[in-house]
Design an enzyme around this catalytic site. Structure first.
Site, PDB file in Angstrom:
ATOM      1  N   SER A  33       0.791  -1.397   0.119  1.00  0.00           N
ATOM      2  CA  SER A  33       0.071  -0.134   0.123  1.00  0.00           C
ATOM      3  C   SER A  33       0.641   1.464  -0.044  1.00  0.00           C
ATOM      4  O   SER A  33       0.391   2.356  -0.314  1.00  0.00           O
ATOM      5  CB  SER A  33      -0.946  -0.099   0.981  1.00  0.00           C
ATOM      6  OG  SER A  33      -0.064   0.196   2.577  1.00  0.00           O
ATOM      7  N   LYS A  94       0.755   4.461   7.229  1.00  0.00           N
ATOM      8  CA  LYS A  94       0.214   5.405   5.959  1.00  0.00           C
ATOM      9  C   LYS A  94       0.917   6.647   5.929  1.00  0.00           C
ATOM     10  O   LYS A  94       1.775   7.127   6.923  1.00  0.00           O
ATOM     11  CB  LYS A  94      -1.356   5.475   6.081  1.00  0.00           C
ATOM     12  CG  LYS A  94      -1.842   4.135   5.929  1.00  0.00           C
ATOM     13  CD  LYS A  94      -2.341   3.463   4.592  1.00  0.00           C
ATOM     14  CE  LYS A  94      -2.798   2.047   4.708  1.00  0.00           C
ATOM     15  NZ  LYS A  94      -2.726   1.243   3.305  1.00  0.00           N
TER      16      LYS A  94
END
Length: 238
Positions: A33, A94
């Site tokens: 990701s 993230k």
């Protein structure tokens, strides 16, 4: 002799707990990701002191906090952070895209922050073999966030599932997170799975990859996003 060994073991244990509680914590990347910035198998250490401490800062020694952080330091837009997911209590990594009070939206694959389209500049097209063995075609961009922070992102297309979203209004005390691999990231765009992240759940800031657990062999016509294991060794990330 036994006392000396016991003292040494106790010292090492206390040193480890202190470092892990107050300064750094080690993590590894389990998904794609955050490509091309972080890749599967990267081992990194998050700086816990960067944003102060909260009740989520350690699982070994409970810290005497209720809610919030001490000192109360909010991450900056563009920081890569580790946080504990409210829904499953898993640790995610993230990038901070939205700050408290921001309005975030994705329209036709383009990121908007407070009504302004975020600038991105195409750097190259390439193909790579993903962690499942499939060949993926992507376009890489240099994205410039408000304030001037720049980082690389990857896009497979601009009309994917999360490439057209409603406008998200980031609540006070929360952050909006996104992965750099925009078409392969479960992040704050998915409100039920991730959603807005309370600032107190941020565990630390990521600045460097220590080493890579997995190697990447380049093949004819394919590249290794982020480079091989040698390129990852003590590599600073933006």
């Amino acid at each position: 002799m036994i006392r000396e060994w016991a003292g040494l073991v106790g010292f090492v244990a206390a040193f480890y707990v202190t470092i892990n509680t107050l300064l750094f914590a080690g993590f590894h990347v389990p998904s794609e990701s955050m490509l091309p910035t972080l890749k599967v198998g990267d081992q990194f250490y998050a700086a816990k002191y960067a944003y102060g401490y909260s009740r989520f800062s350690t699982s070994f020694v409970p810290l005497p906090f209720g809610s919030g952080r001490f000192p109360d330091i909010t991450p900056e837009r563009g920081d890569i952070v580790v946080f504990r997911l409210p829904t499953t209590e898993e640790d995610y990594v993230k990038r901070v895209i939205g700050l408290p009070g921001d309005r975030i939206q994705v329209v036709d694959g383009r990121l908007y922050i407070n009504g302004q389209m975020v600038q991105r500049e195409k750097t190259r097209d390439y193909a790579y073999r993903d962690n499942g063995g499939s060949v993926v075609q992507v376009t890489e961009y240099l994205e410039t966030l408000p304030g001037g922070r720049q980082h690389l992102i990857m896009e497979q297309r601009d009309d994917g599932f999360a490439d057209n979203t409603p406008e998200y209004n980031v609540p006070e005390g929360h952050l909006f997170m996104m992965g750099d691999n925009r078409d392969n990231s479960q992040d704050s765009r998915y409100l039920r799975q991730v959603g807005y992240i309370p600032v107190e759940r941020v565990l630390g800031r990521v600045s460097m990859v220590a080493f890579a657990r997995k190697s990447c062999q380049e093949e004819p016509g394919l590249i290794c996003p982020g480079g091989s294991w040698w390129d990852r060794l003590f590599r600073w990330v933006d």
